[in-house]
Motif scaffolding. Sequence first.
Motif, short mmCIF file in Angstrom:
data_model
loop_
_atom_site.label_atom_id
_atom_site.label_comp_id
_atom_site.label_asym_id
_atom_site.label_seq_id
_atom_site.Cartn_x
_atom_site.Cartn_y
_atom_site.Cartn_z
N SER A 183 49.69 51.38 29.76
CA SER A 183 50.28 51.74 31.04
C SER A 183 49.18 52.02 32.05
O SER A 183 48.06 52.39 31.68
CB SER A 183 51.16 52.98 30.86
N PRO A 184 49.45 51.82 33.34
CA PRO A 184 48.41 52.02 34.36
C PRO A 184 48.09 53.48 34.59
O PRO A 184 48.86 54.38 34.24
CB PRO A 184 49.03 51.38 35.61
N MET A 185 46.92 53.72 35.22
CA MET A 185 46.53 55.06 35.60
C MET A 185 45.92 55.02 37.00
O MET A 185 45.61 53.94 37.53
CB MET A 185 45.52 55.64 34.60
N ARG A 186 45.73 56.16 37.60
CA ARG A 186 45.13 56.23 38.94
C ARG A 186 43.68 55.77 38.88
O ARG A 186 42.96 56.04 37.92
CB ARG A 186 45.20 57.65 39.49
N ILE A 187 43.25 55.06 39.93
CA ILE A 187 41.89 54.53 39.99
C ILE A 187 41.18 55.02 41.25
O ILE A 187 41.69 54.83 42.34
CB ILE A 187 41.90 52.98 39.98
N PRO A 188 39.98 55.62 41.13
CA PRO A 188 39.42 56.06 39.86
C PRO A 188 40.07 57.35 39.40
O PRO A 188 40.55 58.14 40.21
CB PRO A 188 37.94 56.29 40.20
N ALA A 189 40.09 57.56 38.11
CA ALA A 189 40.62 58.81 37.58
C ALA A 189 39.62 59.92 37.88
O ALA A 189 38.44 59.80 37.57
CB ALA A 189 40.85 58.69 36.08
N ARG A 190 40.09 60.97 38.49
CA ARG A 190 39.24 62.12 38.82
C ARG A 190 39.73 63.36 38.08
O ARG A 190 40.93 63.55 37.89
CB ARG A 190 39.24 62.37 40.32
N GLU A 191 38.78 64.19 37.73
CA GLU A 191 39.10 65.38 36.95
C GLU A 191 40.04 66.34 37.69
O GLU A 191 40.78 67.10 37.06
CB GLU A 191 37.82 66.13 36.57
N ARG A 192 40.01 66.30 39.03
CA ARG A 192 40.84 67.21 39.80
C ARG A 192 42.30 66.78 39.89
O ARG A 192 43.16 67.53 40.37
CB ARG A 192 40.27 67.36 41.22
N HIS A 193 42.62 65.57 39.46
CA HIS A 193 44.00 65.11 39.51
C HIS A 193 44.89 65.99 38.62
O HIS A 193 44.44 66.48 37.58
CB HIS A 193 44.10 63.66 39.06
N PRO A 212 44.68 43.67 31.35
CA PRO A 212 45.32 44.99 31.30
C PRO A 212 45.04 45.77 32.58
O PRO A 212 44.17 45.39 33.37
CB PRO A 212 44.64 45.64 30.10
N PRO A 213 45.75 46.86 32.80
CA PRO A 213 45.46 47.70 33.97
C PRO A 213 44.02 48.19 33.92
O PRO A 213 43.47 48.42 32.84
CB PRO A 213 46.45 48.85 33.83
N PRO A 214 43.39 48.35 35.07
CA PRO A 214 42.01 48.86 35.08
C PRO A 214 41.94 50.30 34.57
O PRO A 214 42.87 51.09 34.75
CB PRO A 214 41.62 48.78 36.56
N VAL A 215 40.83 50.60 33.91
CA VAL A 215 40.58 51.96 33.40
C VAL A 215 39.20 52.37 33.89
O VAL A 215 38.20 52.16 33.22
CB VAL A 215 40.65 51.99 31.86
N PHE A 216 39.17 52.94 35.08
CA PHE A 216 37.90 53.36 35.68
C PHE A 216 37.98 54.84 36.04
O PHE A 216 38.97 55.30 36.61
CB PHE A 216 37.58 52.55 36.93
N VAL A 217 36.92 55.56 35.72
CA VAL A 217 36.87 56.99 36.01
C VAL A 217 35.71 57.28 36.94
O VAL A 217 34.70 56.59 36.94
CB VAL A 217 36.74 57.83 34.72
N SER A 218 35.86 58.31 37.73
CA SER A 218 34.79 58.77 38.61
C SER A 218 33.87 59.73 37.84
O SER A 218 34.34 60.60 37.11
CB SER A 218 35.37 59.50 39.81
#
Length: 371
Positions: A138-148, A329-335
């Motif tokens: 499943s998709p996630m927010r891009i970029p994933a940030r710890e404050r989310h 697949p959905p992108p998986v990128f983190v800040s």
Amino acid sequence: MAGTVLVVGASGLIGTAAVDAFLDAGWDVVAVSRRKPEVFSTRAFTHLPVDLQDEQACQEAFGQLGGVTHVVYTAVYEMPGLIPGWTDPRQMETNRRMLRNVVEPLSRVARLEHFTLLQGTKAYGIQPTKVGDAVKLSPMRIPARERHPRVDHANFYWLQEDYIREKAAQVGFAWTIFRPTIVIGPNVGVAMNTIPVIGVYAALCREEGVPFAYPGHLAFVREAVDVRLIARACVWATHTKAAHGEHFNLTNGEVFAWRDLWPALAEFLGVEPGPDRPAKLAEHLPSRAAVWDRIVDKHGLRKLSMAQILGESHHSADLRFGYGLKEPPPPVFVSTVKIKQAGFTETFDTEVAVKHWLGVLMDRRIIPKRA
């Protein structure tokens, strides 16, 4: 600044690196794992072979460790087949119970100062779904940030985190949680390390006279993190106030695609490249167990079976190589801005890191030397 650190899950991918990093930093280390970790450091450390699912054994072992000041908890229970267990309540409960079995007796005797816990990108809401031979995420927010805000989904991360938060408030220790992306290192027999999978696959290709073909259906961009970076971050967090009570994403600092690494890996491993040839490694590699035994004898390798080397990592390799996928697949990128601003700025070249660890497996006689 050094104290006594308890590394739980010390024979695993991150745990072994943590043992090395803390030894290099001058700490006394107590390593907890069923197998003694294979480290690079020549400094002595204490090894405790404890079954974390055995509550009584844990009470006896950890109730004697009054000198421990810090904990790095890297242990994880994964069900056979790996991916189906990610949403299984039994796996979640087992991981919660294992953590409690360590912390409850330890917190009664030790003056704990800091606790490090590991999570991952599944914290940002990724859920696996099996579709035929493929696993879709499943998709996630891009970029994933710890404050989310926390993504409310079934995951043992939240069970462990909520427990550590509560215990830290009761006992008075600080905590840090790291969320690494794809982890790369030298360990064999673990749940999710693609390095030995590549090494075994290349050796089989050479032995059977077939090209070292990319085994996935699709190429896509991801992030990885060298296990040395994670381990050094664990040491950093112990004495950095800005890390206490915080979550941090961890990556090498760049993006990459496994498919784009393939020609360089073929050259490094001394095998012939070839056109892509999708193969489900979770089935293909075990079916070549007898061939692997022949390779072991031929090259004088350690007497390790295919299963002992792979652990569950061939299942995660299929996911990472895109086997069975018809679309990316959905992108998986983190800040990683947060940890850099807090003062930890280490980076690694992913291609160089992958080659480094393949070279370590050669030096350790786990995979054959280059032709």
